[in-house]
Design a protein around this motif. Structure first.
Motif, PDB file in Angstrom:
ATOM      1  N   VAL A 173       5.806   5.441 -33.378  1.00  0.00           N
ATOM      2  CA  VAL A 173       4.522   5.283 -32.663  1.00  0.00           C
ATOM      3  C   VAL A 173       4.842   4.818 -31.299  1.00  0.00           C
ATOM      4  N   ARG A 174       4.381   5.839 -30.504  1.00  0.00           N
ATOM      5  CA  ARG A 174       4.746   5.398 -29.122  1.00  0.00           C
ATOM      6  C   ARG A 174       3.928   4.276 -28.482  1.00  0.00           C
ATOM      7  N   ARG A 175       4.652   3.329 -28.072  1.00  0.00           N
ATOM      8  CA  ARG A 175       3.998   2.274 -27.419  1.00  0.00           C
ATOM      9  C   ARG A 175       4.528   2.075 -25.858  1.00  0.00           C
ATOM     10  N   PRO A 176       3.528   1.636 -25.182  1.00  0.00           N
ATOM     11  CA  PRO A 176       3.852   1.540 -23.545  1.00  0.00           C
ATOM     12  C   PRO A 176       5.403   0.533 -23.683  1.00  0.00           C
ATOM     13  N   ASN A 177       6.281   0.936 -22.544  1.00  0.00           N
ATOM     14  CA  ASN A 177       7.326  -0.231 -22.426  1.00  0.00           C
ATOM     15  C   ASN A 177       6.880  -1.087 -21.315  1.00  0.00           C
ATOM     16  N   SER A 178       6.436  -2.048 -21.788  1.00  0.00           N
ATOM     17  CA  SER A 178       5.901  -3.138 -20.606  1.00  0.00           C
ATOM     18  C   SER A 178       7.084  -3.902 -20.018  1.00  0.00           C
ATOM     19  N   ALA A 179       8.007  -4.121 -20.855  1.00  0.00           N
ATOM     20  CA  ALA A 179       9.325  -4.701 -20.210  1.00  0.00           C
ATOM     21  C   ALA A 179       9.825  -3.794 -18.844  1.00  0.00           C
ATOM     22  N   PHE A 180       9.812  -2.832 -19.060  1.00  0.00           N
ATOM     23  CA  PHE A 180      10.648  -1.632 -18.111  1.00  0.00           C
ATOM     24  C   PHE A 180       9.474  -1.808 -17.062  1.00  0.00           C
ATOM     25  N   ARG A 181       8.166  -1.794 -17.118  1.00  0.00           N
ATOM     26  CA  ARG A 181       7.319  -1.796 -16.210  1.00  0.00           C
ATOM     27  C   ARG A 181       7.250  -3.135 -15.310  1.00  0.00           C
ATOM     28  N   GLU A 182       7.444  -3.946 -15.978  1.00  0.00           N
ATOM     29  CA  GLU A 182       7.546  -5.599 -15.228  1.00  0.00           C
ATOM     30  C   GLU A 182       8.722  -5.400 -14.547  1.00  0.00           C
ATOM     31  N   VAL A 192       9.962   7.854 -14.720  1.00  0.00           N
ATOM     32  CA  VAL A 192       9.793   6.565 -14.689  1.00  0.00           C
ATOM     33  C   VAL A 192       8.379   6.292 -15.442  1.00  0.00           C
ATOM     34  N   GLY A 193       7.767   7.234 -15.206  1.00  0.00           N
ATOM     35  CA  GLY A 193       6.361   6.973 -15.936  1.00  0.00           C
ATOM     36  C   GLY A 193       6.547   7.598 -17.342  1.00  0.00           C
ATOM     37  N   ARG A 194       7.079   8.540 -17.842  1.00  0.00           N
ATOM     38  CA  ARG A 194       7.657   8.746 -18.975  1.00  0.00           C
ATOM     39  C   ARG A 194       8.258   7.367 -19.864  1.00  0.00           C
ATOM     40  N   VAL A 195       9.054   6.728 -19.267  1.00  0.00           N
ATOM     41  CA  VAL A 195       9.784   5.524 -19.874  1.00  0.00           C
ATOM     42  C   VAL A 195       8.571   4.669 -20.219  1.00  0.00           C
ATOM     43  N   GLU A 196       7.890   4.337 -18.999  1.00  0.00           N
ATOM     44  CA  GLU A 196       6.775   3.191 -19.104  1.00  0.00           C
ATOM     45  C   GLU A 196       5.779   3.715 -20.052  1.00  0.00           C
ATOM     46  N   ALA A 197       5.382   4.877 -20.416  1.00  0.00           N
ATOM     47  CA  ALA A 197       4.436   5.086 -21.443  1.00  0.00           C
ATOM     48  C   ALA A 197       5.179   5.134 -22.611  1.00  0.00           C
ATOM     49  N   GLY A 198       6.426   5.051 -22.886  1.00  0.00           N
ATOM     50  CA  GLY A 198       6.920   5.096 -24.319  1.00  0.00           C
ATOM     51  C   GLY A 198       7.496   6.410 -24.776  1.00  0.00           C
ATOM     52  N   GLU A 199       7.258   7.247 -24.147  1.00  0.00           N
ATOM     53  CA  GLU A 199       7.773   8.665 -24.359  1.00  0.00           C
ATOM     54  C   GLU A 199       9.358   8.557 -24.401  1.00  0.00           C
ATOM     55  N   ILE A 200      10.031   7.998 -23.655  1.00  0.00           N
ATOM     56  CA  ILE A 200      11.478   7.960 -23.540  1.00  0.00           C
ATOM     57  C   ILE A 200      11.810   6.647 -24.418  1.00  0.00           C
ATOM     58  N   ARG A 217      21.550  -7.834 -18.928  1.00  0.00           N
ATOM     59  CA  ARG A 217      20.423  -7.326 -19.666  1.00  0.00           C
ATOM     60  C   ARG A 217      20.743  -6.338 -21.037  1.00  0.00           C
ATOM     61  N   THR A 218      20.381  -6.180 -21.844  1.00  0.00           N
ATOM     62  CA  THR A 218      20.659  -5.187 -22.859  1.00  0.00           C
ATOM     63  C   THR A 218      19.580  -4.142 -22.895  1.00  0.00           C
ATOM     64  N   LEU A 219      19.651  -2.857 -23.406  1.00  0.00           N
ATOM     65  CA  LEU A 219      18.882  -1.937 -23.514  1.00  0.00           C
ATOM     66  C   LEU A 219      17.391  -2.378 -24.098  1.00  0.00           C
ATOM     67  N   THR A 220      17.768  -3.238 -25.312  1.00  0.00           N
ATOM     68  CA  THR A 220      16.467  -3.865 -25.864  1.00  0.00           C
ATOM     69  C   THR A 220      15.563  -4.645 -24.913  1.00  0.00           C
ATOM     70  N   ASP A 221      16.429  -5.358 -23.774  1.00  0.00           N
ATOM     71  CA  ASP A 221      15.780  -6.229 -23.059  1.00  0.00           C
ATOM     72  C   ASP A 221      14.978  -5.442 -22.174  1.00  0.00           C
ATOM     73  N   LEU A 222      15.525  -4.337 -21.872  1.00  0.00           N
ATOM     74  CA  LEU A 222      14.711  -3.390 -20.986  1.00  0.00           C
ATOM     75  C   LEU A 222      13.536  -2.636 -21.608  1.00  0.00           C
TER      76      LEU A 222
END
Length: 480
Positions: free
Chosen positions: A12-21, A53-61, A79-84
């Protein structure tokens, strides 16, 4: 193939809020530009734009490919990828990686423009390392003329990015050059990767512990050249790579106080440039030679070397390179006590710098952001004895320096300590020196910076009766 790993129906695609922050107040386009700059700093090339960047933040990537992974971890140290906000690579691929070595590499189909989890890239089995094609920018087709073993150990040490990784040996990481062996693409790529890795490790740790291993790598690179490649294209890559490696090793010698070794390495690089007719390499060599001459109290030689570098660089189309060479010339004029010529060179350097970055800027100039001109100007004013202006410029350099350039942060902070002490501000100088000591002790090791702190200590000595100054003096290197 029964199913595509990219079609995991349960995901399920979830927005990447950590990356947006982490993007903060930057626009997607501005953040993408920062990603591209960071990629150049570590020798990567990614075509990041606002859409990505938009695709990452939207959870597509959900997980970036290996090239983006290295860039993001470089941008956000610790930081790790999970942290991002990314998902583990195995879960994105939809199954555990198969067992096996390089023979189990499989090329998977991908949709055009998909940047998710190395889509469309060769994928290695468990226990094997990323295929060299994974280092390329995300939309480029997989390379077909490089082997899996091309830069395996180099890449492993490059990704860990610390002195412990370097301990495996830069020279030992390069492919062998035994009797009858003719170097090819793997050897050329290994030399180029060694240059990138040395620069990255120097930015983070300084030169003291890097120089011996890097010097071994340089000897190996010239062994490749002497062996002779079968193809002219490989010879050209080896020549340019060996020249750049000689300059990188020369800089490590310079920064670790080995002046004679540095001069030898720079002369070797200059000879390589002249033989091959490489104007960019020649300009780089003269730039480093000017810097070394200034530090070795040979200011007239510094001026001549900088001017020779300017002549070599005029046809290269890089205002930033010309700006740096003008700053090198300004440092020479300051050493000669010619304030008028120094100020004229500084003005020309700033004018050239304001023209901005360009595609023709050499990859080794990633350190030359807004902080560097301020730091070099500070050193000019310090040499001329104009302490207030020197301290102001050094403070600006510290404030502008990007955090991942740890060695330069320590250097500009040490410069600031010495300038403040000479300007009669011992409390501020002691605070700056204390901060520089923290940076110098871990993880940076640099004889050159220790020498600057010893100068600050000499200038602080008359103020030893002040409690804070006395405490800092007890930790500073002793003046020679």
């Amino acid at each position: 193939m029964a199913s595509s790993p990219f079609a995991a129906a349960g995901s399920v695609r979830r927005p990447n809020s950590a990356f947006r922050e982490l993007r903060g107040p930057l626009s997607p386009g501005e953040f993408a530009a920062a990603v591209r700059r960071s990629a150049r700093e570590i020798g990567e090339h990614v075509s990041c734009d606002a859409r990505y960047v938009g695709r990452v933040e939207a959870g597509e990537i959900r997980c970036p490919n290996y090239a983006y992974e290295r860039v993001f971890l470089h941008m956000f140290p610790g930081r790790t990828l999970t942290d991002l906000g990314f998902q583990p690579r195995e879960s994105v691929r939809g199954r555990a990686a198969p067992r096996g070595g390089p023979s189990s590499v499989v090329v998977l189909p991908r949709a055009p423009g998909d940047g998710d989890a190395d889509a469309g890239r060769p994928r290695a089995g468990r226990g094997s390392r990323p295929h060299p094609a994974a280092r390329a920018e995300p939309f480029r087709p997989a390379a077909t003329d490089e082997s899996d073993e091309e830069t395996d150990v180099l890449r492993r040490a490059f990704m860990t990015g610390g002195p412990a990784a370097l301990a495996v040996g830069l020279a030992g990481d390069l492919p062998g050059a035994g009797a009858g062996h003719r170097p090819g693409t793997p050897e050329a790529a290994a030399v180029e990767d060694a240059v990138r890795r040395i620069r990255l490790l120097d930015d983070r740790h300084g030169a003291d512990r890097l120089y011996p291993r890097a010097a071994e790598a340089l000897r190996t690179a010239y062994t490749f050249l002497d062996a002779g490649a079968e193809r002219r294209a490989v010879t050209d890559r080896l020549t340019a790579g060996a020249g750049e490696l000689a300059l990188s090793v020369g800089w490590l010698a310079h920064d670790s106080g080995r002046t004679a070794d540095a001069r030898s390495h720079y002369a070797e690089a200059l000879a390589t440039a002249r033989v091959s007719g490489d104007a960019a390499l020649e300009a780089h060599a003269f730039c480093n030679m000017a810097f070394l001459a200034r530090d070795a109290a040979r200011p007239r030689e510094a001026v001549r070397a900088a001017q020779a570098g300017l002549r070599a660089a005029r046809g290269l189309g890089s205002p930033r390179l010309l700006s740096l060479l003008m700053l090198r010339e300004a440092g020479g004029w300051a050493g000669l006590g010619d304030r008028s010529a120094c100020e004229e060179a500084l003005a020309r350097a700033h004018t050239l710098f304001e023209r901005g970055c360009g595609d023709a800027d050499p990859p080794w100039m990633t350190f030359f952001g807004e902080a560097e001109p301020a730091g070099l100007e500070s050193q000019c004013w310090s040499t001329l004895g104009v302490w207030r202006r020197a301290a102001d410029c050094a403070r600006r350099a510290v404030a502008l320096q990007e955090p991942h350039f740890l060695r330069n942060r320590a250097l500009f902070t040490a410069e600031l300590a010495g300038d403040l002490a000479a300007d009669g501000r011992p409390e501020e100088a002691a605070a700056a020196a204390s901060h520089a000591l923290c940076l110098l002790g871990h993880p940076v090791r640099s004889a050159r910076i220790r020498g600057m702190l010893a100068t600050a200590a000499r200038r602080l000595e008359p103020h030893r009766r002040e409690a804070h100054v006395a405490e800092v003096l007890s930790r500073l290197p002793r003046p020679a």
